[in-house]
Design a protein around this motif. Structure first.
Motif, PDB file in Angstrom:
ATOM      1  N   LYS A 156       0.844  -1.190   0.000  1.00  0.00           N
ATOM      2  CA  LYS A 156       0.000   0.000   0.000  1.00  0.00           C
ATOM      3  C   LYS A 156       0.879   1.240   0.000  1.00  0.00           C
ATOM      4  N   SER A 157       0.295   2.363  -0.509  1.00  0.00           N
ATOM      5  CA  SER A 157       0.983   3.649  -0.433  1.00  0.00           C
ATOM      6  C   SER A 157      -0.011   4.711  -0.013  1.00  0.00           C
ATOM      7  N   GLY A 158       0.510   5.834   0.495  1.00  0.00           N
ATOM      8  CA  GLY A 158      -0.334   6.953   0.876  1.00  0.00           C
ATOM      9  C   GLY A 158      -1.138   6.675   2.127  1.00  0.00           C
ATOM     10  N   ASN A 159      -2.275   7.378   2.240  1.00  0.00           N
ATOM     11  CA  ASN A 159      -3.166   7.226   3.396  1.00  0.00           C
ATOM     12  C   ASN A 159      -4.478   6.638   2.885  1.00  0.00           C
ATOM     13  N   PRO A 160      -4.537   5.312   2.693  1.00  0.00           N
ATOM     14  CA  PRO A 160      -5.680   4.697   2.024  1.00  0.00           C
ATOM     15  C   PRO A 160      -6.949   4.744   2.861  1.00  0.00           C
ATOM     16  N   HIS A 202       3.676  -1.013   3.678  1.00  0.00           N
ATOM     17  CA  HIS A 202       3.011   0.263   3.411  1.00  0.00           C
ATOM     18  C   HIS A 202       4.026   1.409   3.486  1.00  0.00           C
ATOM     19  N   TYR A 203       3.972   2.308   2.511  1.00  0.00           N
ATOM     20  CA  TYR A 203       4.774   3.522   2.637  1.00  0.00           C
ATOM     21  C   TYR A 203       3.903   4.755   2.434  1.00  0.00           C
ATOM     22  N   HIS A 204       4.277   5.828   3.138  1.00  0.00           N
ATOM     23  CA  HIS A 204       3.482   7.047   3.122  1.00  0.00           C
ATOM     24  C   HIS A 204       4.423   8.245   3.151  1.00  0.00           C
ATOM     25  N   VAL A 208       6.685   2.541   6.475  1.00  0.00           N
ATOM     26  CA  VAL A 208       7.694   3.595   6.437  1.00  0.00           C
ATOM     27  C   VAL A 208       6.983   4.900   6.110  1.00  0.00           C
ATOM     28  N   CYS A 209       7.270   5.931   6.895  1.00  0.00           N
ATOM     29  CA  CYS A 209       6.735   7.267   6.630  1.00  0.00           C
ATOM     30  C   CYS A 209       7.902   8.199   6.352  1.00  0.00           C
TER      31      CYS A 209
END
Length: 241
Positions: free
Chosen positions: A116-120, A148-150, A194-195
């Protein structure tokens, strides 16, 4: 490498690709017509699979069909068909599946991975958590991963975005619990996050199980209000060094 090591290496490669203006990777993040940089889980999948190929420990498949059928039309009432009946329940897919040997018919994957990416939206997280937990029984290692990365512009991600994202994580766990036969399966689905924040100057990485999240995080809790943060396994990277 272990799967965990491959994920962590992929996070490091992703951070470098996003923060070094192309000097550490040939991967490009194109701009959309509004001028914003386009980012998606596809870049992370590309980096991860490149590392899998180079490491040669695992074989892999992409868009792997699930064993069970699912119905995701109503995000607040997700349904699973364990009897493989035709109709409204359809097979879903995992972004990546890893195998310990070359694939033969009916071989079990060692692990499944959702990216995933962003703020789903919460329902998107919930669907992935459900698939990863329900299909543990079909994997050899009985461990699946949500990776997930954001990227956020503000440096105050811990006071702003953290609680918003973790609230979605926690509500998703609550939503799927009554659909899982063995509640211990929540300890076998691992979130890697990871943010990258402050316009790429620093990055924070975390990893924890869904059970860790259930036991340690309450909806609405800010990062600063957590009395015990050890379960987050947080690491801070200064990308300017």
């Amino acid at each position: 490498m272990s799967i965990e090591e491959l994920i962590e290496k992929s996070f490091n490669d992703l951070i470098k690709a996003l923060t070094t203006d192309g000097t550490s990777s040939q991967l490009i993040f194109p701009h959309s017509n509004n001028g914003n940089e386009r980012r998606s889980e596809q870049e992370l999948r590309q980096i991860f699979l490149r590392n899998v190929e180079e490491d040669k420990t695992y074989f892999y498949s992409i868009e792997t069909p699930t064993e069970y059928g699912y119905r995701f039309k109503d995000p607040k009432n997700l349904k699973v068909d364990e009897n493989h009946k035709k109709g409204e329940h359809q097979a879903a897919w995992f972004d990546v599946s890893l195998y310990n040997k070359p694939y033969k018919d009916n071989d079990k994957a060692s692990n499944h991975i959702e990216l995933k990416s962003g703020n789903p939206e919460e329902e998107d997280i919930c669907k992935d958590f459900l698939k990863l937990a329900k299909e543990l029984k079909f994997t050899k290692e009985k461990k699946n991963f949500f990776v997930h990365y954001h990227c956020v512009e503000e440096t105050s991600w811990k006071s702003d975005t953290f609680s918003s994202l973790f609230e979605k994580y926690r509500k998703s766990v609550d939503e799927i619990e009554n659909k899982i036969e063995d509640k211990n399966d929540c300890s076998k689905v691992i979130v890697y996050l990871v943010c990258i924040h402050g316009k790429g100057k620093t990055a924070s990485t975390y990893h924890f199980s869904l059970a860790d999240l259930k036991n340690n995080y309450t909806v609405g809790t800010k990062y600063s209000d957590l009395t015990d943060k050890s379960w987050l396994n947080e690491k801070i990277f200064n990308t300017e060094n």
